[in-house]
Design a protein around this motif. Structure first.
Motif, PDB file in Angstrom:
ATOM      1  N   GLY A 258       0.824  -1.200   0.000  1.00 49.88           N
ATOM      2  CA  GLY A 258       0.000   0.000   0.000  1.00 49.88           C
ATOM      3  C   GLY A 258       0.861   1.255   0.000  1.00 49.88           C
ATOM      4  N   ILE A 259       0.248   2.380  -0.281  1.00 50.60           N
ATOM      5  CA  ILE A 259       0.995   3.635  -0.389  1.00 50.60           C
ATOM      6  C   ILE A 259       1.618   4.031   0.943  1.00 50.60           C
ATOM      7  N   ASP A 260       0.961   3.725   2.062  1.00 51.46           N
ATOM      8  CA  ASP A 260       1.529   4.075   3.369  1.00 51.46           C
ATOM      9  C   ASP A 260       2.819   3.300   3.629  1.00 51.46           C
ATOM     10  N   GLU A 261       2.829   2.028   3.244  1.00 51.15           N
ATOM     11  CA  GLU A 261       4.039   1.223   3.409  1.00 51.15           C
ATOM     12  C   GLU A 261       5.169   1.753   2.534  1.00 51.15           C
ATOM     13  N   LEU A 262       4.841   2.146   1.318  1.00 47.91           N
ATOM     14  CA  LEU A 262       5.854   2.681   0.403  1.00 47.91           C
ATOM     15  C   LEU A 262       6.404   4.007   0.909  1.00 47.91           C
ATOM     16  N   LYS A 263       5.543   4.807   1.504  1.00 47.43           N
ATOM     17  CA  LYS A 263       6.002   6.088   2.070  1.00 47.43           C
ATOM     18  C   LYS A 263       6.968   5.857   3.220  1.00 47.43           C
ATOM     19  N   LYS A 264       6.700   4.827   4.026  1.00 48.07           N
ATOM     20  CA  LYS A 264       7.575   4.538   5.170  1.00 48.07           C
ATOM     21  C   LYS A 264       8.986   4.169   4.733  1.00 48.07           C
ATOM     22  N   ARG A 269       8.745   8.866  -4.850  1.00 45.07           N
ATOM     23  CA  ARG A 269       9.411  10.101  -5.252  1.00 45.07           C
ATOM     24  C   ARG A 269       8.603  10.781  -6.354  1.00 45.07           C
ATOM     25  N   ALA A 270       8.417  12.072  -6.217  1.00 37.11           N
ATOM     26  CA  ALA A 270       7.713  12.855  -7.234  1.00 37.11           C
ATOM     27  C   ALA A 270       8.684  13.865  -7.836  1.00 37.11           C
ATOM     28  N   TRP A 271       8.386  14.316  -9.045  1.00 38.17           N
ATOM     29  CA  TRP A 271       9.253  15.306  -9.685  1.00 38.17           C
ATOM     30  C   TRP A 271       8.477  16.052 -10.766  1.00 38.17           C
TER      31      TRP A 271
END
Length: 393
Positions: A258-264, A269-271
């Motif tokens: 999930g996105i929360d796990e990836l954020k941890k 990364r955004a650009w």
């Protein structure tokens, strides 16, 4: 003691390293300066198109590139599923690759160094050194150290400190894309396909953009999405949340995090990807702009690596040619070569950028793309065009 070079390059990414390598081939004394300590990560889709592969091959890196994960086709979901292969062009590969930017950029920087280029990492360029006539005559590091050069190539990214210090703008400066990605494991086989998902909805609007799933080998995938800023509500989009929503639309059997796990684990990364020339003309006396500092992202797809390599190679060659024959006050040769290679593509791209930002236009375009008969006619035209004359770069 202040050092002096024929060419000083700010930025050690694909554009900067390609420019350095090319200038060194002509016998120039070249230095590359980058604020990072390599290898370093860089947010990117990590895909190399066939054209990008061809530039790396021409630089003598065919063996190294062949070890990257190979891509032979593109699978598009629009939302129906269809495939296309890379067109066969004389002297060009008919395949692509995927590779992390940490690996690719390190390879390119080392390749430039092996060609005789002086490389300085952890050396942040703060801005240009300008002489009494207003010509760029080198760079100033954040430490205060000055590096003098007959020509400077600014390959220092979308937020180029050299471009900012010179207050350089362009009529096309508003054209850009926003992208976000994360690398993750997926419970699915590695493939030779770049998967593109065209249906992206935000508050019921069809977005001008797409999602992607790119295999990196070893069960790892680069998954992300991007959209252009001609959509009127683009600033309302929470890109991280939107990526999470996109991940939930992918097959459950892939068992994606999930996105929360990836954020941890800090893999999200955004650009911003500037497109369509944010510095035009692409030079001023003493300085040329390449890669994201030029705003060289491909207008239709946002692909940046091939354009970075091409602009870097042309900038390196054009800089040395100008220094040899006329001096650093006029790099019109660089502008003319970019215009000849990219002019029509980028003019059409800017029109497309404006139109596709309207959700109704985007929705109509997607319906046409999903129509098999229309799609076949379009692809036949594109493949026929690909068989035509190729530019030197």
């Amino acid at each position: 003691m202040t050092q002096r070079f024929d060419v000083a390059i700010s930025g050690g990414g694909p554009a900067g390293s390609a420019a350095a390598w090319q200038a060194a081939q002509a016998g120039a004394r070249v230095i590359v300066l980058d604020k990072a300590d390599f290898p370093r990560d860089k947010p990117c889709g990590d895909g190399l198109t066939a054209r990008a592969v061809s530039y790396l091959q021409r630089m003598g890196l065919a063996t190294e590139v062949s070890k990257f994960h190979r891509i032979d086709r593109v699978t598009v979901f629009s939302p129906s599923r269809w495939e296309l292969s890379f067109p066969k062009r004389p002297g060009m590969p008919s395949h692509g690759h995927t590779v992390s930017r940490s690996e690719l950029d390190m390879l390119l920087l080392k390749h430039a160094e092996a060609a005789g280029v002086t490389v300085r990492q952890s050396a942040e360029v703060a801005g240009p050194e300008v002489d009494a006539r207003g010509r760029v005559a080198g760079v100033v590091l954040k430490s205060g150290e000055k590096i003098l050069a007959d020509a400077v190539i600014a390959a220092d990214g979308a937020y180029s400190p050299i471009k900012r210090a010179m207050k350089i703008d362009s009529h096309y400066n508003g054209y850009s894309a926003i992208a976000i990605r994360s690398e993750m494991h997926a419970e699915r086989p590695d493939t030779d396909s770049l998967d593109i998902y065209c249906k992206l909805l935000f508050e019921g609007d069809q977005l001008p953009g797409y999602g992607w799933v790119f295999p990196m080998g070893g069960g790892r995938f680069n998954i992300g999405l991007g959209y252009v800023n001609s959509y009127r509500k683009w600033q309302s989009i929470n890109a991280t949340q939107f990526l999470g929503e996109f991940l939930r639309t992918l097959p459950a059997e892939w068992e994606l995090p999930g996105i929360d796990e990836l954020k941890k684990n800090k893999s999200v990364r955004a650009w911003r990807l500037p497109m369509g020339f944010t510095a035009w003309p692409p030079w001023r006396p003493g300085v040329l702009f390449a890669g994201d500092a030029l705003g060289a992202g491909k207008p239709a797809s946002g692909a940046g690596i091939s354009k970075a390599l091409e602009s870097g190679l042309v900038a390196g060659e054009s800089a040395v040619a100008a220094l040899t024959n006329g001096g650093p006050d006029d790099f019109t040769n660089y502008q003319q070569r970019l215009e000849a290679s990219w002019g029509r593509e980028y003019r059409r791209g800017r029109i497309f950028h404006r139109l596709i930002g309207h959700p109704k236009v985007a929705e109509t375009g997607l319906k046409l793309l999903d129509n098999a008969a229309f799609r076949d006619r379009l692809l036949k035209g594109l493949y026929k065009k690909a068989q035509g004359p190729q530019h030197s770069y």
